[in-house]
Design a protein around this motif. Sequence first.
Motif, mmCIF file in Angstrom:
data_model
loop_
_atom_site.group_PDB
_atom_site.id
_atom_site.type_symbol
_atom_site.label_atom_id
_atom_site.label_comp_id
_atom_site.label_asym_id
_atom_site.label_seq_id
_atom_site.Cartn_x
_atom_site.Cartn_y
_atom_site.Cartn_z
ATOM 1 N N TYR A 223 0.839 -1.202 0.000
ATOM 2 C CA TYR A 223 0.000 0.000 0.000
ATOM 3 C C TYR A 223 0.872 1.249 0.000
ATOM 4 C CZ TYR A 223 -3.654 3.267 1.471
ATOM 5 O OH TYR A 223 -4.521 4.325 1.547
ATOM 6 N N PHE A 224 1.923 1.221 0.814
ATOM 7 C CA PHE A 224 2.761 2.407 0.969
ATOM 8 C C PHE A 224 3.508 2.741 -0.318
ATOM 9 C CE2 PHE A 224 6.706 4.520 2.449
ATOM 10 C CZ PHE A 224 6.111 5.654 2.984
ATOM 11 N N VAL A 225 4.091 1.736 -0.948
ATOM 12 C CA VAL A 225 4.826 2.026 -2.184
ATOM 13 C C VAL A 225 3.878 2.431 -3.304
ATOM 14 C CG1 VAL A 225 6.790 0.569 -1.601
ATOM 15 C CG2 VAL A 225 4.890 -0.405 -2.873
ATOM 16 N N PHE A 226 2.636 1.894 -3.256
ATOM 17 C CA PHE A 226 1.634 2.327 -4.235
ATOM 18 C C PHE A 226 1.290 3.805 -4.029
ATOM 19 C CE2 PHE A 226 -2.891 2.937 -5.333
ATOM 20 C CZ PHE A 226 -2.838 2.666 -6.687
ATOM 21 N N ILE A 227 1.191 4.213 -2.763
ATOM 22 C CA ILE A 227 0.896 5.611 -2.451
ATOM 23 C C ILE A 227 1.999 6.530 -2.952
ATOM 24 C CG2 ILE A 227 0.778 7.234 -0.519
ATOM 25 C CD1 ILE A 227 -1.855 5.923 -1.095
ATOM 26 N N ILE A 228 3.226 6.046 -2.962
ATOM 27 C CA ILE A 228 4.333 6.883 -3.449
ATOM 28 C C ILE A 228 4.063 7.351 -4.872
ATOM 29 C CG2 ILE A 228 6.771 6.831 -4.137
ATOM 30 C CD1 ILE A 228 7.317 5.040 -1.737
ATOM 31 N N SER A 229 3.641 6.437 -5.728
ATOM 32 C CA SER A 229 3.426 6.803 -7.130
ATOM 33 C C SER A 229 2.156 7.618 -7.321
ATOM 34 C CB SER A 229 3.361 5.535 -7.996
ATOM 35 O OG SER A 229 2.287 4.710 -7.608
ATOM 36 N N THR A 230 1.160 7.435 -6.450
ATOM 37 C CA THR A 230 -0.100 8.148 -6.649
ATOM 38 C C THR A 230 -0.147 9.500 -5.957
ATOM 39 O OG1 THR A 230 -1.078 6.955 -4.771
ATOM 40 C CG2 THR A 230 -1.422 6.030 -6.963
ATOM 41 N N SER A 231 0.712 9.739 -4.969
ATOM 42 C CA SER A 231 0.628 10.995 -4.221
ATOM 43 C C SER A 231 1.827 11.917 -4.407
ATOM 44 C CB SER A 231 0.462 10.709 -2.722
ATOM 45 O OG SER A 231 1.623 10.077 -2.195
ATOM 46 N N LEU A 232 2.965 11.384 -4.857
ATOM 47 C CA LEU A 232 4.160 12.222 -4.929
ATOM 48 C C LEU A 232 4.327 12.948 -6.254
ATOM 49 C CD1 LEU A 232 6.945 10.281 -3.004
ATOM 50 C CD2 LEU A 232 5.305 11.971 -2.191
ATOM 51 N N ALA A 233 3.441 12.699 -7.212
ATOM 52 C CA ALA A 233 3.560 13.414 -8.481
ATOM 53 C C ALA A 233 3.402 14.920 -8.286
ATOM 54 C CB ALA A 233 2.520 12.904 -9.475
ATOM 55 N N VAL A 234 2.517 15.319 -7.362
ATOM 56 C CA VAL A 234 2.301 16.749 -7.119
ATOM 57 C C VAL A 234 3.559 17.431 -6.594
ATOM 58 C CG1 VAL A 234 1.044 18.409 -5.678
ATOM 59 C CG2 VAL A 234 -0.204 16.611 -6.884
ATOM 60 N N PRO A 235 4.183 16.955 -5.494
ATOM 61 C CA PRO A 235 5.432 17.600 -5.065
ATOM 62 C C PRO A 235 6.572 17.459 -6.065
ATOM 63 C CG PRO A 235 4.937 15.681 -3.699
ATOM 64 C CD PRO A 235 3.729 15.961 -4.509
ATOM 65 N N VAL A 236 6.588 16.378 -6.842
ATOM 66 C CA VAL A 236 7.632 16.225 -7.866
ATOM 67 C C VAL A 236 7.502 17.314 -8.924
ATOM 68 C CG1 VAL A 236 8.351 14.777 -9.804
ATOM 69 C CG2 VAL A 236 8.074 13.767 -7.539
ATOM 70 N N LEU A 237 6.277 17.591 -9.361
ATOM 71 C CA LEU A 237 6.056 18.671 -10.327
ATOM 72 C C LEU A 237 6.432 20.027 -9.738
ATOM 73 C CD1 LEU A 237 2.711 17.471 -11.917
ATOM 74 C CD2 LEU A 237 4.843 17.862 -13.150
ATOM 75 N N ALA A 238 6.118 20.215 -8.443
ATOM 76 C CA ALA A 238 6.498 21.469 -7.786
ATOM 77 C C ALA A 238 8.015 21.594 -7.701
ATOM 78 C CB ALA A 238 5.879 21.540 -6.389
ATOM 79 N N TYR A 239 8.695 20.469 -7.489
ATOM 80 C CA TYR A 239 10.154 20.493 -7.365
ATOM 81 C C TYR A 239 10.824 20.784 -8.706
ATOM 82 C CZ TYR A 239 14.911 18.778 -6.590
ATOM 83 O OH TYR A 239 16.279 18.669 -6.519
ATOM 84 N N TYR A 240 10.388 20.108 -9.763
ATOM 85 C CA TYR A 240 11.016 20.278 -11.073
ATOM 86 C C TYR A 240 10.513 21.517 -11.820
ATOM 87 C CZ TYR A 240 13.369 15.732 -11.067
ATOM 88 O OH TYR A 240 14.207 14.685 -10.795
ATOM 89 N N HIS A 241 9.278 21.924 -11.540
ATOM 90 C CA HIS A 241 8.699 23.050 -12.280
ATOM 91 C C HIS A 241 8.137 24.094 -11.310
ATOM 92 C CE1 HIS A 241 9.179 21.058 -16.184
ATOM 93 N NE2 HIS A 241 8.861 19.939 -15.554
ATOM 94 N N ASN A 242 6.840 24.051 -11.012
ATOM 95 C CA ASN A 242 6.233 25.031 -10.117
ATOM 96 C C ASN A 242 4.893 24.492 -9.611
ATOM 97 O OD1 ASN A 242 4.244 25.648 -12.247
ATOM 98 N ND2 ASN A 242 5.976 26.667 -13.258
ATOM 99 N N THR A 243 4.304 25.219 -8.644
ATOM 100 C CA THR A 243 3.033 24.768 -8.074
ATOM 101 C C THR A 243 1.875 24.921 -9.059
ATOM 102 O OG1 THR A 243 2.761 26.952 -7.054
ATOM 103 C CG2 THR A 243 3.691 25.208 -5.684
#
Length: 414
Positions: A223-243
Amino acid sequence: MFNQTLVVYAGIGMRAALAVGLNILIARWFGPEQFGVYQFFLSVVIFFQALFGESFDVSVVKFFAEDHARGEGQEYNVVGNAIMVRLFLAVPITLIGLLAAADISELFFSSANYALVIRLGLIAAFLVAFNSLFLSLLQARMKFVMRSLLFPLANFIRTITIPLLIISGLLNIESLMWQYVAATLASGMVGFWFVRKDIARARINLPRLREFVNFSKWSAGSYFVFIISTSLAVPVLAYYHNTELSGYYGAAVSIVLVVEMLIGAVMVVQLPKLSSAPEPDKLRQYVLRSLRILAVIVLLLLPVLLVARPLVVFIYGAEFAAIDGVFQLLLLGVLVSLLSHPLSQVFYALNLPHLTFFTALAATVIWGLCVLLLVPGQGLIGAGIAMLVSRVSTALIIAYLIWRKLWSVQAQSG
């Protein structure tokens, strides 16, 4: 199962409808950039609620349902052990996060602006983790009607208090995060009331705890590793680009949430049933019957892909028209998951939870590699492609493993 699934989906669908409605309001009111900040807050909540204990709910339901069926009162050991695991994980991490939020924000985003977002996200995650325990106890007892009534309660409280924020002139992203925390606390108190007798009888049993943790390390890990792919896309986009891109992605995710919730509804109903009847013949019948039903649902939903842009504009306005491409990618991925993900609970019935973990781990690793390759250059579309590839990979692995364990020559002879 069909009627119970409808009951559960009614609760999940109501929660999703309220969540989508709130997201539409926030996106239209504040625009993509501020909405991206709010989506970052939600990502923190989702990630840490899984870490704090929601990822153990499969184990809670399985062990509680098994012990309750024996009628020996051993299910209260499950309750006590689940509470202890949550406290052991949530308390130290939450305290560290509250103290180090400013440093974490500076480290990852070169700004302290996200410190409050992280702090409130951790507090909300702590509360949600215990709310999910209360719901899992109702699920284990097959009290699906009560669970369905409680499931959307927090979002209902958030919805009816929005006018108060508007009238008082306090409607902003910070107040909405505080509102989320307060609504979660209120709904948790109601949920506690309905399972208070189970909580009062909770006991800690160390041998049973070792068994619980030994099984949970796989179910929780998957469950936890599945959550990584489904929830971290938002902060990843903020990190590489912007909010702003995070806001666009969050808006697309919000629309497909309704279909995602259907997957959850099917899994909520089937887990206690599969746990009580794990014979291979029955599991084979279940897989074939479920696959036919899920395939019909997927075919009925496919035409939505053709009206992506007008649907997005109708929901969010012309400012969000650019998300039609990523919305199509995300919806296609969710439809693939609808065909495969509910069937993976067969592994729990066969006492092979490690298969679920390795399936989720492989999919998350694939997602991470795609993110590293695509998001820095392709941004929003890259994030959508990464999610689609991850979900297709998961479906293929699940299909192979189910065939291997239930239909191969070796499985048949076993």
